[in-house]
Design a protein around this motif. Structure first.
Motif, PDB file in Angstrom:
ATOM      1  N   GLY A  17       0.820  -1.210   0.000  1.00  0.00           N
ATOM      2  CA  GLY A  17       0.000   0.000   0.000  1.00  0.00           C
ATOM      3  C   GLY A  17       0.853   1.257   0.000  1.00  0.00           C
ATOM      4  O   GLY A  17       0.606   2.190  -0.754  1.00  0.00           O
ATOM      5  N   LYS A  18       1.888   1.240   0.822  1.00  0.00           N
ATOM      6  CA  LYS A  18       2.780   2.399   0.929  1.00  0.00           C
ATOM      7  C   LYS A  18       3.500   2.628  -0.390  1.00  0.00           C
ATOM      8  O   LYS A  18       3.643   3.760  -0.844  1.00  0.00           O
TER       9      LYS A  18
ATOM     10  N   THR B 260       2.560   1.766  -3.382  1.00  0.00           N
ATOM     11  CA  THR B 260       1.616   2.275  -4.362  1.00  0.00           C
ATOM     12  C   THR B 260       1.408   3.770  -4.167  1.00  0.00           C
ATOM     13  O   THR B 260       1.403   4.546  -5.121  1.00  0.00           O
ATOM     14  N   ARG B 261       1.255   4.154  -2.913  1.00  0.00           N
ATOM     15  CA  ARG B 261       1.013   5.569  -2.640  1.00  0.00           C
ATOM     16  C   ARG B 261       2.233   6.394  -3.034  1.00  0.00           C
ATOM     17  O   ARG B 261       2.100   7.488  -3.577  1.00  0.00           O
TER      18      ARG B 261
ATOM     19  N   ILE C 106       2.017   6.915  -6.707  1.00  0.00           N
ATOM     20  CA  ILE C 106       0.975   7.892  -7.027  1.00  0.00           C
ATOM     21  C   ILE C 106       1.457   9.303  -6.681  1.00  0.00           C
ATOM     22  O   ILE C 106       1.216  10.260  -7.400  1.00  0.00           O
ATOM     23  N   ASP C 107       2.189   9.417  -5.581  1.00  0.00           N
ATOM     24  CA  ASP C 107       2.658  10.729  -5.149  1.00  0.00           C
ATOM     25  C   ASP C 107       3.915  11.190  -5.875  1.00  0.00           C
ATOM     26  O   ASP C 107       4.444  12.254  -5.569  1.00  0.00           O
TER      27      ASP C 107
ATOM     28  N   ASP D  20      -3.939  -2.356  -6.478  1.00  0.00           N
ATOM     29  CA  ASP D  20      -2.954  -1.285  -6.285  1.00  0.00           C
ATOM     30  C   ASP D  20      -2.559  -0.654  -7.619  1.00  0.00           C
ATOM     31  O   ASP D  20      -2.438   0.566  -7.717  1.00  0.00           O
TER      32      ASP D  20
ATOM     33  N   GLN E 297      -5.194   1.504  -8.941  1.00  0.00           N
ATOM     34  CA  GLN E 297      -5.200   2.819  -8.300  1.00  0.00           C
ATOM     35  C   GLN E 297      -4.199   3.760  -8.960  1.00  0.00           C
ATOM     36  O   GLN E 297      -4.461   4.949  -9.112  1.00  0.00           O
TER      37      GLN E 297
ATOM     38  N   LYS F  81      -5.613   7.085 -10.334  1.00  0.00           N
ATOM     39  CA  LYS F  81      -5.331   8.335  -9.629  1.00  0.00           C
ATOM     40  C   LYS F  81      -4.176   9.119 -10.243  1.00  0.00           C
ATOM     41  O   LYS F  81      -4.175  10.337 -10.209  1.00  0.00           O
TER      42      LYS F  81
ATOM     43  N   LYS G  24      -6.550  -3.384   6.467  1.00  0.00           N
ATOM     44  CA  LYS G  24      -6.656  -2.011   5.974  1.00  0.00           C
ATOM     45  C   LYS G  24      -5.311  -1.510   5.479  1.00  0.00           C
ATOM     46  O   LYS G  24      -5.248  -0.625   4.635  1.00  0.00           O
ATOM     47  N   THR G  25      -4.244  -2.029   6.045  1.00  0.00           N
ATOM     48  CA  THR G  25      -2.927  -1.514   5.672  1.00  0.00           C
ATOM     49  C   THR G  25      -2.063  -2.533   4.937  1.00  0.00           C
ATOM     50  O   THR G  25      -1.005  -2.182   4.449  1.00  0.00           O
TER      51      THR G  25
ATOM     52  N   PHE H 127     -13.300  -3.780   2.984  1.00  0.00           N
ATOM     53  CA  PHE H 127     -12.198  -3.064   3.633  1.00  0.00           C
ATOM     54  C   PHE H 127     -12.371  -1.562   3.705  1.00  0.00           C
ATOM     55  O   PHE H 127     -11.660  -0.897   4.451  1.00  0.00           O
TER      56      PHE H 127
END
Lengths: 334, 275
Positions: free
Chosen positions: A69-70, A72-73, A76-77, A91, A94, A98, A152-153, A322
């Motif tokens: 998850g991290k 992927t973020r 994205i960032d 993921d 996303q 996004k 969730k994480t 989730f």
């Protein structure tokens, strides 16, 4: 997390600049999730050799690992990954949605739905299996302590949760029964770590829990490297197929001028060498005929279902189970 | 204005201060505020009144206050010992105090969890002796926060104690004060402002602490889930607005509490005649 990655990236670029000879080399950044670290260390070496033979060019491959998850973020960032090799297609969806770094139909671009290898969820128990855990139903018994991360994480934890849910829905016949089942299961969970590696540590180093719900490759790693002779792997008769896809991020490779390299990199995962390495690192290869038979022997046969079959795909599973207010939140609601 | 100052460089100093504050503090904070504005007031309210969110706020602020209070008491004793007494290995001990500053918090968390978990050295002793489990319970969070907060208290009290003239105690004694009176009426009022500063620093650090807590907390919703974890959880679900909403609320609450603590400090200083 993003900052440390950016820092690593910067550090890497700096060393590159300073080393002079490497100045002209192209670099590929592969952003992946936690348990693939060892696989890609081996694979990158092979790929660099292969590319040198084929194109006569020296290249660098840099890998970045962390909770799916991290990671992927981070992409994205703005972390400029040429390729991503992640734990769930959701993921990468996303990233497509996004950050629009690749088209939404990315999964159809490579063979086998962009899955060069897959994995599954198995049980890791203490030596001799003192609590007699054989199947998912044993996890909800009184006095059985189960270790699994927070869905969730953690991507791995989502597979765990869905596997337990699908087992219960099939065995007991209804969604309500499945909900009761996962509720009972999570009553037996004493610690909720945020990622799969955290749970492995809790189970192995801290000695907490009777059974760890783990990625198959992570379970093998635990047995071979972390505590030989202290644990057993129990393979339940039925489990979930963990589909761990790979993709080139079009916008980034166009900008970096690495499109041919990135595409060849992922294609090489499907080659006999890549398939063999995947099996060596405990991933189930797409084409087992290329893997060595000893490696394949380690994968017991079991009935596997996919998220698409049982849950109508990731977006729906995510929403129903989730997201805030989903079934997982209801498990803990007082 | 600049001519009346003895020190030169008023203009560059003040411009530097403002630019620095804007770049490092104000702009990131306003970005957070803007992100939160993506939510309607109702949505924001729904997040804040969510029971799980409220439980985590109670835990984070409660555990931080308790830990900071304990760290303040023991930090005071340690600072006192380091300044007033000499003993073998004092310098080494003094250096050890700073270790929690330097240690990556995740490392601290893993070590603390290993020691205080039910099979760990101390955890097992406590568990066998009293039946109390430390790690993976809210108590474990308090332990981690004391560890993180202690150096703040020690390092703020130490210099004040060093400056403190022992002649004042001697004067008190020669004027007939008992040891207790000398401590309560002479020493304490002088040390209290620094102790409160240390307490505030330890508290502020505790509220935002993630790395060292996450390994020892157990992270169970409604029971041992701290606010920073809830923020991370929201982020993992790409709910940036929800995450910043919780972050903003945390910031406002912390700011109010720190303001309160500063007010208390001002009051103490005034009462003890330092202002």
């Amino acid at each position: 997390m993003k900052f440390t990655q950016a820092l690593k990236h910067l550090f890497f670029t700096l060393t590159l600049l300073l080393s002079g000879t490497a100045l002209a080399d192209r670099t590929l950044l592969n952003v992946s999730y936690d348990p693939t670290r060892e696989l890609y260390q081996d694979f990158n070496k092979e790929f660099i050799k292969y590319w040198k033979d084929k194109a006569g060019e020296d290249v660098n491959v840099q890998q970045s690992h962390g909770g799916g998850g991290k990671q992927t973020r981070a992409v994205i960032d703005g972390l400029e990954a040429d390729v991503v090799t992640l734990a769930l297609s959701y993921d990468i969806d996303q990233i497509a949605e996004k950050a629009r770094l690749l088209p939404k139909d990315w999964q159809s671009r490579l063979p086998n739905n962009s899955l060069p290898y897959t994995s599954t969820i198995v049980f890791l128990v203490r030596k001799g299996n003192p609590k007699g855990i054989k199947n998912w139903a044993d996890l909800v018994k009184d006095g059985v302590s189960v270790i699994t991360p927070n869905p969730k994480t953690s991507g791995g934890a989502r597979y765990n949760y869905l596997a337990a849910w699908a087992f219960a829905e099939k065995s007991y016949g209804s969604k309500d029964a499945a909900k009761d089942f996962v509720q009972k299961l999570y009553k037996n969970v004493p610690v909720l770590d945020s990622g799969a590696r955290g749970s492995t540590t809790t189970f192995i180093q801290r000695g907490i829990g009777d059974v760890l719900l783990a990625w198959e490759n992570e379970a093998f790693l635990a047995i071979n490297e972390l505590g030989e002779g202290k644990f057993d792997i129990v393979v339940p008769p039925v489990s979930i197929k963990a589909e761990t896809p790979v993709a080139v991020l079009d916008k980034i490779v166009k900008k970096n001028g690495t499109q041919d390299l990135a595409e060849a990199y992922l294609q090489y995962l499907y080659s006999p060498v890549g398939q063999k390495l995947a099996a060596k690192h405990f991933y189930r290869p797409y084409q087992p005929e290329h893997a060595s038979p000893e490696d394949l022997k380690r994968f017991p046969k079991l009935e596997l279902f996919t998220v698409n079959e049982k849950f109508g795909g990731w977006p729906q599973a995510q929403k129903e189970h989730f997201d805030d207010g989903g079934t997982f939140d209801q498990v803990y609601a007082p | 204005m600049s001519q009346s100052n003895i020190m030169p460089g008023f203009r560059p100093a003040i411009s530097f201060t403002l630019v620095y504050l804007a770049l490092i503090v104000l702009i990131p904070l306003s970005a957070m505020l803007l992100k939160t504005f993506q939510l309607s007031l109702d949505e924001y309210w729904a997040i804040l009144t969510n029971q799980r969110v409220q439980a985590s706020f109670r835990l984070s602020f409660g555990a931080s206050l308790i830990a900071a209070a304990i760290a303040a008491v023991f930090g005071f004793i340690i600072a006192w010992s380091l300044v007033r007494y000499s003993f073998p290995g004092k310098r080494l001990f003094d250096a050890l105090i700073d270790l929690p500053f330097a240690l990556p918090t995740a490392v601290a968390g893993i070590v603390l969890a290993a020691i205080y978990e039910p099979h760990g050295w101390i955890g097992k002793l406590v568990m066998d002796g009293t039946g109390i489990q430390i790690a993976y319970k809210p108590l474990g969070i308090v332990f981690a926060l004391i560890f993180i907060g202690l150096p703040f208290v020690v390092r703020t009290i130490e210099p004040v104690l060093q400056e403190f003239d022992t002649a004042m105690e001697e004067a008190a004694a020669s004027l007939g004060a008992t040891r207790l009176q000398a401590f309560v009426k002479v020493i304490l009022p002088n040390i209290l402002p620094a102790t409160i500063t240390g307490f505030a620093l330890a508290f502020a650090r505790g509220v935002g602490e993630y790395g060292s807590v996450i390994f020892i907390a157990g992270n169970m919703p409604y029971i041992s889930e701290i606010v920073p974890l809830l923020i991370i959880t929201k982020l993992e679900q790409y709910d940036y607005a929800g995450a910043t909403a919780i972050g903003l609320t945390m910031l406002i609450l912390s700011f109010l509490l720190l303001l309160l603590i500063n007010g208390l400090q001002w009051w103490v200083r005034r009462r003890s005649g330092q202002l």
